[in-house]
Design a protein around this motif. Structure first.
Motif, short mmCIF file in Angstrom:
data_model
loop_
_atom_site.label_atom_id
_atom_site.label_comp_id
_atom_site.label_asym_id
_atom_site.label_seq_id
_atom_site.Cartn_x
_atom_site.Cartn_y
_atom_site.Cartn_z
N GLU A 307 24.09 -110.77 -71.40
CA GLU A 307 24.65 -109.52 -70.90
C GLU A 307 23.70 -108.83 -69.92
O GLU A 307 24.13 -108.28 -68.90
CB GLU A 307 24.96 -108.56 -72.06
N LEU A 308 22.40 -108.87 -70.23
CA LEU A 308 21.40 -108.26 -69.36
C LEU A 308 21.23 -109.07 -68.08
O LEU A 308 21.18 -108.51 -66.97
CB LEU A 308 20.07 -108.14 -70.09
N ASN A 314 23.64 -106.65 -60.34
CA ASN A 314 24.03 -105.37 -59.74
C ASN A 314 22.77 -104.66 -59.25
O ASN A 314 21.92 -104.28 -60.06
CB ASN A 314 24.76 -104.51 -60.77
N PRO A 315 22.59 -104.46 -57.94
CA PRO A 315 21.34 -103.87 -57.43
C PRO A 315 21.03 -102.49 -58.01
O PRO A 315 19.86 -102.18 -58.26
CB PRO A 315 21.58 -103.79 -55.92
N ALA A 316 22.06 -101.67 -58.24
CA ALA A 316 21.83 -100.34 -58.77
C ALA A 316 21.29 -100.42 -60.20
O ALA A 316 20.35 -99.71 -60.57
CB ALA A 316 23.10 -99.51 -58.73
N PHE A 317 21.89 -101.28 -61.01
CA PHE A 317 21.39 -101.45 -62.38
C PHE A 317 19.99 -102.05 -62.37
O PHE A 317 19.12 -101.62 -63.14
CB PHE A 317 22.34 -102.34 -63.18
N ALA A 318 19.77 -103.04 -61.51
CA ALA A 318 18.46 -103.70 -61.45
C ALA A 318 17.37 -102.70 -61.08
O ALA A 318 16.26 -102.76 -61.62
CB ALA A 318 18.49 -104.85 -60.44
N ARG A 319 17.68 -101.77 -60.16
CA ARG A 319 16.70 -100.76 -59.77
C ARG A 319 16.35 -99.88 -60.97
O ARG A 319 15.18 -99.60 -61.23
CB ARG A 319 17.25 -99.91 -58.63
N TRP A 320 17.39 -99.43 -61.68
CA TRP A 320 17.15 -98.59 -62.85
C TRP A 320 16.37 -99.35 -63.93
O TRP A 320 15.45 -98.82 -64.55
CB TRP A 320 18.49 -98.10 -63.40
N HIS A 321 16.75 -100.60 -64.15
CA HIS A 321 16.09 -101.40 -65.19
C HIS A 321 14.61 -101.57 -64.87
O HIS A 321 13.75 -101.46 -65.76
CB HIS A 321 16.79 -102.76 -65.30
N GLU A 322 14.30 -101.83 -63.63
CA GLU A 322 12.90 -102.01 -63.23
C GLU A 322 12.11 -100.71 -63.40
O GLU A 322 10.94 -100.73 -63.80
CB GLU A 322 12.82 -102.47 -61.78
N PRO A 389 23.24 -102.49 -70.09
CA PRO A 389 24.20 -102.23 -68.99
C PRO A 389 25.18 -101.10 -69.31
O PRO A 389 25.41 -100.21 -68.48
CB PRO A 389 24.92 -103.57 -68.84
N GLU A 390 25.75 -101.12 -70.52
CA GLU A 390 26.71 -100.06 -70.87
C GLU A 390 25.99 -98.72 -71.03
O GLU A 390 26.51 -97.67 -70.61
CB GLU A 390 27.44 -100.43 -72.16
N LEU A 391 24.80 -98.72 -71.61
CA LEU A 391 24.03 -97.48 -71.74
C LEU A 391 23.75 -96.89 -70.37
O LEU A 391 23.89 -95.68 -70.16
CB LEU A 391 22.73 -97.75 -72.48
N ASP A 396 24.17 -92.67 -66.46
CA ASP A 396 24.41 -92.31 -65.06
C ASP A 396 25.53 -91.27 -64.96
O ASP A 396 25.47 -90.34 -64.14
CB ASP A 396 24.76 -93.56 -64.26
N ALA A 397 26.53 -91.40 -65.82
CA ALA A 397 27.67 -90.48 -65.79
C ALA A 397 27.26 -89.05 -66.15
O ALA A 397 27.91 -88.10 -65.71
CB ALA A 397 28.76 -90.97 -66.74
#
Length: 551
Positions: A307-308, A314-322, A389-391, A396-397
């Motif tokens: 899942e991760l 997704n670049p936006a998720f990847a940026r946040w994850h990093e 990802p879901e978190l 973000d919302a």
């Protein structure tokens, strides 16, 4: 999470009843403000620029989801729908009416939180690493020892009226995220080389008008002697600390004037008379406290679940994850930082709606536990990697997934002149302007790790002395000016920043900081050299040369 017992609950109920009577007498005119002041301060109530301010203690920065929901309830019911998280892992409400304080405190007491000893000349809330118990490499969970200190220090009859306020911080990981070197007492849990945890004890750190980095007075204090040694330090300070001058009343001044060696000698002499007395901790007492902490029932998981891996496309998720996700000591789990530093918003603020939503997310994804960080952000310390990802989508919302942790817009700031009667200058509008100037996330990432700290006055509630860039508000002929310092840091190698040059008027601060940052980008030795290391290598001269030259 620590589970409070009936003694704690009864104590809080009695304290609420006592304070309610004091407020009633104040409202009836039976107590003057001067008489009421000492009573309200011991319960975390300040009289600020516009209204009373209530500061709530969050012991060692750990909250349950139920407690966070109660903080949201207080914000919504008694204040203006938000709270401000502080550098001492507390929360402040800036607009509570005096008549509502007893009701707010009664509500808070139902979930075991309060404002006791968050102000006044007493031992304040003991702080620690917001990643405690989740990060690898800890000698022990420092929250256990912070709780022991909390129980010893609450309503301590000898230390209720010290010469000045007193702050203790504890850290147990290789990286110090609790700024122990700038506290009155800093404690580092270390391995003595034989598998046994010992404390390195540092005293005399602190910021404000006369900043100092703490001095080591004992390298290897056995844990069973922790309370007796703290008692000895406090006795020496209580007896010999200045009471004739508020600016020289902190323990840092006493340590500086006596010298660390002489201060240590006096502490050791005092300690000898009490070290094996009633304050000596045995394994039964320590185990009892430790048993009251509830840890998650972790599953047997693997790192980098499918899942991760899929979400990282997704670049936006990847940026946040990093940026916002840290490594957990248990495989398959992660530590997630929630940024309370939105572009154009006050640093450290959270609305009631955000707090309620975060409490729900903590229940769903994080075993119902939330931490408050020294940097004025929140943290979910135990999240399954497959849930990230879901978190992220839900964070973000509600506006707390800005990937700017440790970047230039992750600003620490005091409330400044917008709220504080002591402030000389505004802090919040300056922080907002800086976040807008450096809002581009690609640019912030290129700049890299850079901590900006803002204080609206010399009391240094924004810890400007230990910011990579420190900003201090001063008043000049009725106008707001700001002194800038470079090279401060709050980690295990804590250092005080060096003055850059002349104070800058409000309208020029953001431009000057931008020129300082551009100088760093031009002169750094590769992208791996972070700002504070470049300042250490180069000194402030090249930054000063360009900072005061307009484009």
């Amino acid at each position: 999470m620590y589970i409070y017992d009936q003694f704690d609950r009864t104590f809080l109920q009695q304290r609420v009843a006592e304070f309610s009577d004091q407020v009633e007498r104040r409202l009836a005119g039976q107590l003057t403000e001067d008489e009421f002041k000492v009573l309200r301060l011991m319960n975390g109530v300040y009289l600020q620029l516009h209204a009373y301010m209530l500061r709530i203690c969050i012991p060692y920065g750990t909250l349950s989801s139920a407690q966070l929901r109660m903080l949201a309830h207080v914000a919504r019911t008694y204040d203006r729908n938000y709270g401000h998280f502080t550098t001492r892992q507390n929360i402040q409400y800036n607009w509570i009416a005096l008549k509502d304080l007893p009701s707010a405190m009664a509500d808070l007491a139902t979930v075991g939180i309060h404002g006791i000893q968050t102000s006044g000349n007493c031992i304040r809330n003991t702080t620690t690493d917001h990643r405690a118990g989740a990060v690898a490499g800890e000698v022990d969970d420092p929250r256990v020892w912070a709780e022991i200190i909390r129980q010893w220090s609450t309503n301590h009859p000898e230390f209720t009226y010290l010469p000045r306020k007193f702050k203790i911080a504890v850290s147990a990981a290789e990286e110090d995220r609790a700024a122990v070197l700038v506290h009155d007492i800093g404690l580092r849990l270390l391995d003595d080389g034989n598998g046994r945890a010992v404390f390195r004890v540092m005293v005399g750190g602190g910021l404000g008008r006369t900043p100092f980095v703490g001095k080591v007075i004992r390298e290897n204090l056995a844990p069973e002697h922790l309370l007796s040694y703290l008692e000895a330090i406090l006795r020496v300070y209580n007896a010999e600390g200045r009471r004739d001058n508020i600016y020289k009343a902190r323990i840092k001044i006493l340590v500086h004037e006596l010298g660390a060696e002489e201060f240590s000698r006096r502490v050791e002499a005092e300690w000898e008379s009490i070290r094996d007395g009633y304050l000596k901790l045995d394994e039964v007492a320590i185990s009892d406290i430790r048993s009251r902490f509830r840890y998650p029932d972790f599953e047997a998981l693997q790192d980098a679940p499918s899942e991760l891996v899929a979400a990282l496309m997704n670049p936006a998720f990847a940026r946040w994850h990093e940026n916002s996700v840290g490594r957990h000591k248990v495989p398959g789990y992660a530590i997630v930082t929630l940024s309370l530093k939105p572009v154009g918003g006050p640093p450290g603020d959270a609305t009631a709606e955000q707090m309620d939503a975060i409490a729900d997310l903590a229940d769903r994804y994080g075993f119902g536990e939330i931490r408050v960080a020294h940097e004025q952000n929140l943290c979910l310390p135990h999240v399954r990697q497959k849930d990230l990802p879901e978190l992220w989508r839900e964070l973000d919302a509600i506006g707390v997934a800005t990937p700017n942790v440790d970047f230039i817009t992750d600003i620490i700031s005091c409330p400044g002149l917008d709220y504080c009667a002591l402030a000389n200058a505004r802090s919040i509008p300056l922080a907002e302007a800086l976040t807008e100037r450096f809002a581009d996330l690609d640019r912030a990432k290129n700049i890299g790790r850079l901590h900006v700290n803002i204080s609206g006055c010399i009391n240094a509630c924004g810890h400007h002395h230990i910011g990579h860039i420190g900003i201090l508000g001063v008043e000049k002929n009725g106008q707001e000016f700001y002194q800038l310092t470079l090279g401060g840091k709050a980690d295990e190698n804590a250092a005080l920043g060096q003055l850059l040059g002349p104070a800058v008027p409000y309208d020029g601060v953001v431009d000057v900081i931008e020129r300082v940052v551009d100088t760093y980008l031009d002169l750094r030795q590769g992208e791996d050299e972070i700002f504070v290391d470049a300042v250490k290598r180069l000194g402030v001269a090249p930054f000063k040369e360009r900072a005061y030259v307009a484009d």
